[in-house]
Write a protein that holds these residues in place. Structure first.
Motif, PDB file in Angstrom:
ATOM      1  N   VAL A 218      48.044  51.447  21.264  1.00 44.07           N
ATOM      2  CA  VAL A 218      47.679  51.480  22.684  1.00 44.07           C
ATOM      3  C   VAL A 218      48.922  51.753  23.519  1.00 44.07           C
ATOM      4  CG1 VAL A 218      46.726  50.194  24.632  1.00 44.07           C
ATOM      5  CG2 VAL A 218      45.759  49.889  22.338  1.00 44.07           C
ATOM      6  N   HIS A 219      48.792  52.686  24.438  1.00 46.82           N
ATOM      7  CA  HIS A 219      49.832  52.968  25.421  1.00 46.82           C
ATOM      8  C   HIS A 219      49.245  52.747  26.808  1.00 46.82           C
ATOM      9  CE1 HIS A 219      52.733  55.168  22.692  1.00 46.82           C
ATOM     10  NE2 HIS A 219      51.660  55.048  21.925  1.00 46.82           N
ATOM     11  N   THR A 220      50.082  52.353  27.738  1.00 47.89           N
ATOM     12  CA  THR A 220      49.650  52.216  29.128  1.00 47.89           C
ATOM     13  C   THR A 220      50.424  53.213  29.976  1.00 47.89           C
ATOM     14  OG1 THR A 220      51.285  50.477  29.525  1.00 47.89           O
ATOM     15  CG2 THR A 220      49.082  49.784  28.849  1.00 47.89           C
ATOM     16  N   SER A 221      50.175  53.216  31.261  1.00 47.91           N
ATOM     17  CA  SER A 221      50.870  54.138  32.158  1.00 47.91           C
ATOM     18  C   SER A 221      52.023  53.425  32.852  1.00 47.91           C
ATOM     19  CB  SER A 221      49.908  54.685  33.214  1.00 47.91           C
ATOM     20  OG  SER A 221      50.599  55.447  34.177  1.00 47.91           O
ATOM     21  N   ALA A 222      53.163  54.122  32.947  1.00 47.00           N
ATOM     22  CA  ALA A 222      54.305  53.605  33.695  1.00 47.00           C
ATOM     23  C   ALA A 222      54.162  53.854  35.188  1.00 47.00           C
ATOM     24  CB  ALA A 222      55.594  54.262  33.186  1.00 47.00           C
ATOM     25  N   ASP A 223      53.152  54.583  35.578  1.00 46.72           N
ATOM     26  CA  ASP A 223      52.919  54.941  36.981  1.00 46.72           C
ATOM     27  C   ASP A 223      52.249  53.775  37.701  1.00 46.72           C
ATOM     28  OD1 ASP A 223      52.205  56.040  39.406  1.00 46.72           O
ATOM     29  OD2 ASP A 223      50.866  57.558  38.561  1.00 46.72           O
ATOM     30  N   PRO A 224      52.911  53.191  38.706  1.00 48.60           N
ATOM     31  CA  PRO A 224      52.278  52.078  39.427  1.00 48.60           C
ATOM     32  C   PRO A 224      51.082  52.511  40.256  1.00 48.60           C
ATOM     33  CG  PRO A 224      54.307  52.712  40.515  1.00 48.60           C
ATOM     34  CD  PRO A 224      54.260  53.495  39.229  1.00 48.60           C
ATOM     35  N   GLY A 225      50.911  53.800  40.421  1.00 48.47           N
ATOM     36  CA  GLY A 225      49.810  54.292  41.242  1.00 48.47           C
ATOM     37  C   GLY A 225      48.584  54.714  40.468  1.00 48.47           C
ATOM     38  N   ARG A 226      48.628  54.680  39.131  1.00 47.03           N
ATOM     39  CA  ARG A 226      47.455  55.093  38.357  1.00 47.03           C
ATOM     40  C   ARG A 226      47.439  54.354  37.022  1.00 47.03           C
ATOM     41  NH1 ARG A 226      42.722  55.926  39.075  1.00 47.03           N
ATOM     42  NH2 ARG A 226      42.774  54.143  37.704  1.00 47.03           N
ATOM     43  N   ALA A 227      46.563  53.357  36.916  1.00 44.28           N
ATOM     44  CA  ALA A 227      46.447  52.558  35.698  1.00 44.28           C
ATOM     45  C   ALA A 227      45.715  53.358  34.620  1.00 44.28           C
ATOM     46  CB  ALA A 227      45.698  51.267  35.986  1.00 44.28           C
TER      47      ALA A 227
ATOM     48  N   SER B  25      55.245  49.157  31.351  1.00 36.86           N
ATOM     49  CA  SER B  25      54.022  49.497  32.060  1.00 36.86           C
ATOM     50  C   SER B  25      54.228  49.466  33.570  1.00 36.86           C
ATOM     51  CB  SER B  25      52.909  48.518  31.675  1.00 36.86           C
ATOM     52  OG  SER B  25      51.722  48.772  32.404  1.00 36.86           O
ATOM     53  N   GLY B  26      53.395  50.220  34.257  1.00 34.71           N
ATOM     54  CA  GLY B  26      53.490  50.266  35.709  1.00 34.71           C
ATOM     55  C   GLY B  26      52.659  49.220  36.411  1.00 34.71           C
ATOM     56  N   ARG B  27      51.989  48.362  35.675  1.00 36.41           N
ATOM     57  CA  ARG B  27      51.176  47.347  36.333  1.00 36.41           C
ATOM     58  C   ARG B  27      51.270  46.027  35.594  1.00 36.41           C
ATOM     59  NH1 ARG B  27      47.283  49.621  32.909  1.00 36.41           N
ATOM     60  NH2 ARG B  27      45.743  48.144  32.084  1.00 36.41           N
ATOM     61  N   ASP B  28      51.137  44.949  36.337  1.00 36.15           N
ATOM     62  CA  ASP B  28      51.074  43.627  35.743  1.00 36.15           C
ATOM     63  C   ASP B  28      49.633  43.325  35.344  1.00 36.15           C
ATOM     64  OD1 ASP B  28      53.804  43.188  36.243  1.00 36.15           O
ATOM     65  OD2 ASP B  28      53.368  42.528  38.297  1.00 36.15           O
ATOM     66  N   ALA B  29      49.473  42.312  34.514  1.00 32.54           N
ATOM     67  CA  ALA B  29      48.131  41.884  34.141  1.00 32.54           C
ATOM     68  C   ALA B  29      47.367  41.446  35.380  1.00 32.54           C
ATOM     69  CB  ALA B  29      48.205  40.738  33.136  1.00 32.54           C
TER      70      ALA B  29
ATOM     71  N   PHE C  17      54.018  57.071  29.289  1.00 27.01           N
ATOM     72  CA  PHE C  17      52.988  56.279  28.626  1.00 27.01           C
ATOM     73  C   PHE C  17      53.636  55.384  27.565  1.00 27.01           C
ATOM     74  CE2 PHE C  17      51.132  60.326  29.924  1.00 27.01           C
ATOM     75  CZ  PHE C  17      50.143  59.883  30.791  1.00 27.01           C
ATOM     76  N   PRO C  18      54.247  54.258  27.979  1.00 26.56           N
ATOM     77  CA  PRO C  18      54.903  53.366  27.019  1.00 26.56           C
ATOM     78  C   PRO C  18      53.888  52.665  26.120  1.00 26.56           C
ATOM     79  CG  PRO C  18      54.813  52.350  29.183  1.00 26.56           C
ATOM     80  CD  PRO C  18      54.331  53.755  29.362  1.00 26.56           C
ATOM     81  N   ARG C  19      54.335  52.348  24.920  1.00 29.86           N
ATOM     82  CA  ARG C  19      53.470  51.643  23.975  1.00 29.86           C
ATOM     83  C   ARG C  19      53.280  50.204  24.414  1.00 29.86           C
ATOM     84  NH1 ARG C  19      53.592  50.955  17.731  1.00 29.86           N
ATOM     85  NH2 ARG C  19      51.940  49.417  17.509  1.00 29.86           N
ATOM     86  N   PHE C  20      52.048  49.724  24.318  1.00 31.40           N
ATOM     87  CA  PHE C  20      51.735  48.329  24.583  1.00 31.40           C
ATOM     88  C   PHE C  20      51.636  47.622  23.237  1.00 31.40           C
ATOM     89  CE2 PHE C  20      48.573  44.892  25.453  1.00 31.40           C
ATOM     90  CZ  PHE C  20      49.356  44.172  26.339  1.00 31.40           C
ATOM     91  N   GLU C  21      52.586  46.759  22.970  1.00 33.50           N
ATOM     92  CA  GLU C  21      52.703  46.176  21.642  1.00 33.50           C
ATOM     93  C   GLU C  21      51.696  45.080  21.359  1.00 33.50           C
ATOM     94  OE1 GLU C  21      54.595  47.451  19.479  1.00 33.50           O
ATOM     95  OE2 GLU C  21      56.012  48.656  20.642  1.00 33.50           O
TER      96      GLU C  21
END
Length: 405
Positions: A310-319, A206-210, A285-289
């Motif tokens: 669920v997948h999240t974005s690898a882009d740090p500029g767009r969650a 993912s491109g962002r931390d919690a 869009f990596p899978r969020f396990e």
């Protein structure tokens, strides 16, 4: 590999941006340079252009007379389409070969003037658009290319509008001020977004931390941002995408939300969802396990109705949270029903906004926002009968609308 589409109208400064990105280490695939190669003296492309337009498009040395070709085609849409039918397939073949030859950890920048006109934005992880006011571009074209004002405005008028370019842009670079300002923006883009984005795609993360739940006022640009990502998801999923929708709070005007876009990809079954995991990850869009189901509702004993991926974005500029759900399940219907109801019912929207603010304040220290999410669940269970009554009254049924963005 990170694929970046770079475009901009003539005179906007696209080449300046491409050169700067190359200095940082990007692999630049220049569509204009490829277009020159496909009509080099002795090439099949040049022979076909001459056959179509006559020997008058050649210089005395036998090369293509580009100013003469421009004079002919930029004032005649049919002639321009005729030329493009010769050049574009050959240019696309060379571009594909250049992408294939790039290292797996490369940031590949496709410098392509007609990205917007050809609707190519969804082919890239990001579309970067360089813009400048028409008066500035006209002045540049007169100074640097010797065009008359009429010629410059004619060339500009033959290309995409500023409005179309803004709609296609994930990143908009304004080249109105000095070259120094533009280059500083490019440097920041490379450092803060492109380099980490490439790394995240390569490492499938993912491109962002919690982060704690922070609500912001509704951003009118969320819809356009979601629309661009929806098209990327549709392209990757192909016929397996029964529909792709912008859902969640960011899809509801006037509703405060976390600055995270929620999308729903509808598929026929979870096996299809799992088969899409790798291509979605490659597209950013990596899978969020950590999540494979929605919270089951007390009135529904069937957990399969709430299964999802669920997948999240690898882009740090767009969650982004991309929820992949099976058509016809209760979780799928919920995700479509509640935003539709909230868009239509001002009182319900205000009620939910009040709950969101109170819950965000209560769980403001929750780093992964799990408690914030759980704290809102009873509201949905309690309000479901009201949402169902609204749906029955207006004739709303899940899946009747086209994919909403």
């Amino acid at each position: 590999m990170l694929r970046i589409g770079l475009t901009g109208g003539i005179g906007a400064g696209k080449s300046t941006v491409a050169r700067r990105l190359a200095e940082h280490g990007a692999v630049v695939v220049d569509a204009d340079e490829l277009a020159r190669r496909v009509v080099a003296p002795g090439s099949e492309g040049l022979r076909e252009v001459v056959a179509a337009f006559g020997v008058g498009v050649l210089t005395p040395e036998g090369a293509l007379d580009r100013p003469e070709v421009a004079r002919r085609v930029f004032s005649d849409e049919a002639e321009r389409a005729r030329l493009n039918s010769i050049l574009h397939p050959r240019v696309a073949e060379l571009a594909a070969a250049a992408f294939e030859a790039a290292p797996p950890d490369a940031v590949v920048v496709h410098d392509i003037p007609l990205l917007v006109e050809k609707g190519m934005s969804s082919q890239y992880h990001l579309a970067v658009v360089v813009m400048a006011p028409e008066r500035v571009r006209v002045d540049r074209l007169r100074r640097t290319r010797g065009m008359t004002e009429s010629e410059a405005r004619g060339r500009i008028g033959s290309q995409a509008t500023d409005e179309d370019r803004r709609a296609a842009a994930d990143v908009l670079l304004d080249n109105t001020a000095s070259r120094r300002v533009l280059l500083a923006e490019v440097d920041a883009l490379w450092r803060d977004r492109l380099v980490p984005f490439e790394r995240n795609v390569r490492l499938v993360r993912s491109g962002r931390d919690a982060t704690a739940p922070v609500l912001v006022d509704h951003d009118p640009d969320w819809a356009a941002q979601a629309a661009r990502i929806v098209e990327r998801v549709r392209r990757v999923a192909g016929p397996d995408a029964l529909r792709v929708d912008h859902v969640g709070s960011t899809s509801v005007p006037h509703l405060p939300a976390k600055d995270v876009l929620d999308l729903q990809l509808t598929v026929a079954d979870l096996a299809t969802a799992d088969a899409l995991a790798a291509p979605l990850a490659a597209a950013g869009f990596p899978r969020f396990e950590g999540i494979d189901s929605d919270a089951p509702q007390p009135w529904d004993p069937d957990p399969d109705q709430w299964r999802k991926r669920v997948h999240t974005s690898a882009d740090p500029g767009r969650a982004v949270n991309l929820h992949v759900r099976v058509v016809g399940t209760e979780g799928w219907r919920y995700a479509l029903l509640f935003p539709a109801w909230l868009r239509a019912d001002e009182a319900a929207r205000a009620d939910y906004a009040s709950l969101k603010r109170a819950t965000a304040e209560r769980f403001g220290r929750d780093r992964d926002a799990a408690a914030y999410t759980a704290g809102k669940e009873p509201w949905f269970t309690e309000r479901l009968p009201a949402a169902d009554r609204w749906a029955a009254r207006v004739g709303w049924r899940a899946g009747d609308e086209t994919g909403r963005t």
